[in-house]
Design a protein around this motif. Sequence first.
Motif, PDB file in Angstrom:
ATOM      1  N   ARG A   8       0.850  -1.191   0.000  1.00 48.16           N
ATOM      2  CA  ARG A   8       0.000   0.000   0.000  1.00 48.16           C
ATOM      3  C   ARG A   8       0.884   1.240   0.000  1.00 48.16           C
ATOM      4  NH1 ARG A   8      -1.906   3.154   4.234  1.00 48.16           N
ATOM      5  NH2 ARG A   8      -1.012   1.749   5.762  1.00 48.16           N
ATOM      6  N   PHE A   9       0.616   2.154  -0.916  1.00 46.83           N
ATOM      7  CA  PHE A   9       1.354   3.412  -0.966  1.00 46.83           C
ATOM      8  C   PHE A   9       1.088   4.178   0.324  1.00 46.83           C
ATOM      9  CE2 PHE A   9       1.767   7.855  -2.789  1.00 46.83           C
ATOM     10  CZ  PHE A   9       3.142   7.831  -2.814  1.00 46.83           C
ATOM     11  N   ASP A  10       2.145   4.580   1.043  1.00 47.54           N
ATOM     12  CA  ASP A  10       1.986   5.100   2.388  1.00 47.54           C
ATOM     13  C   ASP A  10       2.708   6.414   2.643  1.00 47.54           C
ATOM     14  OD1 ASP A  10       1.216   4.457   5.311  1.00 47.54           O
ATOM     15  OD2 ASP A  10       3.386   4.751   5.441  1.00 47.54           O
ATOM     16  N   LEU A  11       3.798   6.703   1.930  1.00 49.66           N
ATOM     17  CA  LEU A  11       4.630   7.827   2.318  1.00 49.66           C
ATOM     18  C   LEU A  11       5.324   8.448   1.116  1.00 49.66           C
ATOM     19  CD1 LEU A  11       6.623   8.324   5.382  1.00 49.66           C
ATOM     20  CD2 LEU A  11       8.033   8.205   3.362  1.00 49.66           C
ATOM     21  N   ILE A  12       5.382   9.768   1.117  1.00 50.54           N
ATOM     22  CA  ILE A  12       6.199  10.532   0.177  1.00 50.54           C
ATOM     23  C   ILE A  12       7.324  11.120   1.008  1.00 50.54           C
ATOM     24  CG2 ILE A  12       6.290  12.533  -1.354  1.00 50.54           C
ATOM     25  CD1 ILE A  12       3.179  12.118  -1.627  1.00 50.54           C
ATOM     26  N   GLY A  13       8.556  10.858   0.638  1.00 51.22           N
ATOM     27  CA  GLY A  13       9.674  11.347   1.430  1.00 51.22           C
ATOM     28  C   GLY A  13      10.653  12.162   0.611  1.00 51.22           C
ATOM     29  N   LEU A  14      11.147  13.232   1.225  1.00 58.01           N
ATOM     30  CA  LEU A  14      12.177  14.053   0.614  1.00 58.01           C
ATOM     31  C   LEU A  14      13.399  14.085   1.525  1.00 58.01           C
ATOM     32  CD1 LEU A  14      10.256  17.243  -0.591  1.00 58.01           C
ATOM     33  CD2 LEU A  14      10.916  15.247  -1.941  1.00 58.01           C
ATOM     34  N   VAL A  15      14.566  14.084   0.926  1.00 60.48           N
ATOM     35  CA  VAL A  15      15.803  14.284   1.663  1.00 60.48           C
ATOM     36  C   VAL A  15      16.113  15.770   1.556  1.00 60.48           C
ATOM     37  CG1 VAL A  15      18.241  13.693   1.842  1.00 60.48           C
ATOM     38  CG2 VAL A  15      16.575  11.963   1.094  1.00 60.48           C
ATOM     39  N   VAL A  16      16.363  16.414   2.715  1.00 63.46           N
ATOM     40  CA  VAL A  16      16.537  17.865   2.740  1.00 63.46           C
ATOM     41  C   VAL A  16      17.910  18.240   3.286  1.00 63.46           C
ATOM     42  CG1 VAL A  16      14.053  18.218   2.955  1.00 63.46           C
ATOM     43  CG2 VAL A  16      15.449  18.158   5.019  1.00 63.46           C
ATOM     44  N   SER A  17      18.446  19.326   2.793  1.00 64.00           N
ATOM     45  CA  SER A  17      19.748  19.792   3.274  1.00 64.00           C
ATOM     46  C   SER A  17      19.611  20.690   4.496  1.00 64.00           C
ATOM     47  CB  SER A  17      20.506  20.519   2.160  1.00 64.00           C
ATOM     48  OG  SER A  17      19.749  21.611   1.687  1.00 64.00           O
ATOM     49  N   GLU A  44       7.370  14.043  10.035  1.00 65.41           N
ATOM     50  CA  GLU A  44       6.282  13.631   9.155  1.00 65.41           C
ATOM     51  C   GLU A  44       5.069  14.527   9.362  1.00 65.41           C
ATOM     52  OE1 GLU A  44       5.262   9.503   9.673  1.00 65.41           O
ATOM     53  OE2 GLU A  44       7.325   8.849   9.324  1.00 65.41           O
ATOM     54  N   ALA A  45       4.318  14.706   8.288  1.00 63.52           N
ATOM     55  CA  ALA A  45       3.022  15.372   8.320  1.00 63.52           C
ATOM     56  C   ALA A  45       2.011  14.399   7.732  1.00 63.52           C
ATOM     57  CB  ALA A  45       3.045  16.650   7.495  1.00 63.52           C
ATOM     58  N   GLU A  46       0.845  14.310   8.349  1.00 64.96           N
ATOM     59  CA  GLU A  46      -0.204  13.454   7.803  1.00 64.96           C
ATOM     60  C   GLU A  46      -0.939  14.214   6.711  1.00 64.96           C
ATOM     61  OE1 GLU A  46      -4.155  11.003   9.128  1.00 64.96           O
ATOM     62  OE2 GLU A  46      -2.518  11.198  10.566  1.00 64.96           O
ATOM     63  N   LEU A  47      -1.185  13.528   5.602  1.00 61.25           N
ATOM     64  CA  LEU A  47      -1.888  14.097   4.470  1.00 61.25           C
ATOM     65  C   LEU A  47      -3.303  13.528   4.426  1.00 61.25           C
ATOM     66  CD1 LEU A  47       0.938  13.743   1.786  1.00 61.25           C
ATOM     67  CD2 LEU A  47       0.387  15.737   3.193  1.00 61.25           C
ATOM     68  N   PRO A  48      -4.185  14.150   3.663  1.00 63.58           N
ATOM     69  CA  PRO A  48      -5.543  13.598   3.537  1.00 63.58           C
ATOM     70  C   PRO A  48      -5.501  12.140   3.082  1.00 63.58           C
ATOM     71  CG  PRO A  48      -5.422  15.769   2.546  1.00 63.58           C
ATOM     72  CD  PRO A  48      -4.015  15.374   2.903  1.00 63.58           C
ATOM     73  N   GLY A  49      -6.395  11.342   3.623  1.00 64.47           N
ATOM     74  CA  GLY A  49      -6.467   9.935   3.240  1.00 64.47           C
ATOM     75  C   GLY A  49      -5.465   9.058   3.966  1.00 64.47           C
ATOM     76  N   GLY A  50      -4.725   9.628   4.919  1.00 65.79           N
ATOM     77  CA  GLY A  50      -3.786   8.828   5.701  1.00 65.79           C
ATOM     78  C   GLY A  50      -2.392   8.725   5.126  1.00 65.79           C
ATOM     79  N   LEU A  51      -2.169   9.272   3.945  1.00 65.15           N
ATOM     80  CA  LEU A  51      -0.823   9.289   3.360  1.00 65.15           C
ATOM     81  C   LEU A  51       0.055  10.193   4.218  1.00 65.15           C
ATOM     82  CD1 LEU A  51       0.542   8.142   0.790  1.00 65.15           C
ATOM     83  CD2 LEU A  51      -0.023  10.281  -0.340  1.00 65.15           C
ATOM     84  N   ARG A  52       1.353   9.923   4.247  1.00 62.44           N
ATOM     85  CA  ARG A  52       2.282  10.721   5.040  1.00 62.44           C
ATOM     86  C   ARG A  52       3.319  11.383   4.144  1.00 62.44           C
ATOM     87  NH1 ARG A  52       5.229   6.937   8.447  1.00 62.44           N
ATOM     88  NH2 ARG A  52       4.816   5.479   6.781  1.00 62.44           N
ATOM     89  N   PHE A  53       3.771  12.564   4.568  1.00 63.74           N
ATOM     90  CA  PHE A  53       4.822  13.316   3.883  1.00 63.74           C
ATOM     91  C   PHE A  53       5.963  13.440   4.872  1.00 63.74           C
ATOM     92  CE2 PHE A  53       6.830  17.403   2.689  1.00 63.74           C
ATOM     93  CZ  PHE A  53       7.126  17.137   1.367  1.00 63.74           C
TER      94      PHE A  53
END
Length: 135
Positions: A8-17, A44-53
């Motif tokens: 299940r698609f669950d998270l969008i992640g970015l690597v930040v400087s 992490e921040a919760e997005l609509p629909g339970g997806l996480r950023f």
Amino acid sequence: MTPRTTPRFDLIGLVVSDMAASLAFYRRLGLTFPEGAESLPHVEAELPGGLRFALDTEDTIRSFHPDWRPPTGGGRVALAFLCDSPADVDATYEALLAAGHTSELKPFDAPWGMRYAVVHDPDGNGVDLFAHLGR
């Protein structure tokens, strides 16, 4: 034997400087992160629909992947934020520029029926701002 389940698609992640700069940018776009997260290695921040950023510092990634290097070349992450109206696209764009972020594409009325603009986050990722026209 247990049947295999579909991932299940669950998270969008970015690597930040710079965690603090990235948090300030994405908070301006309405994402909610814990207070005091500027010093954390992962947030992490919760997005609509339970997806996480999620945002991870470069040092966090190197802690388990010592050979990791920031990507170079033409690849990019595409993130898009729906604004309430075409005027909100313009106002959000201007607010981000006033906060020191750079523009990739000034707001315009796109032929596909949207007001559309692109700004850069602190790491140079393009972040689309859009709203439907004629609503």
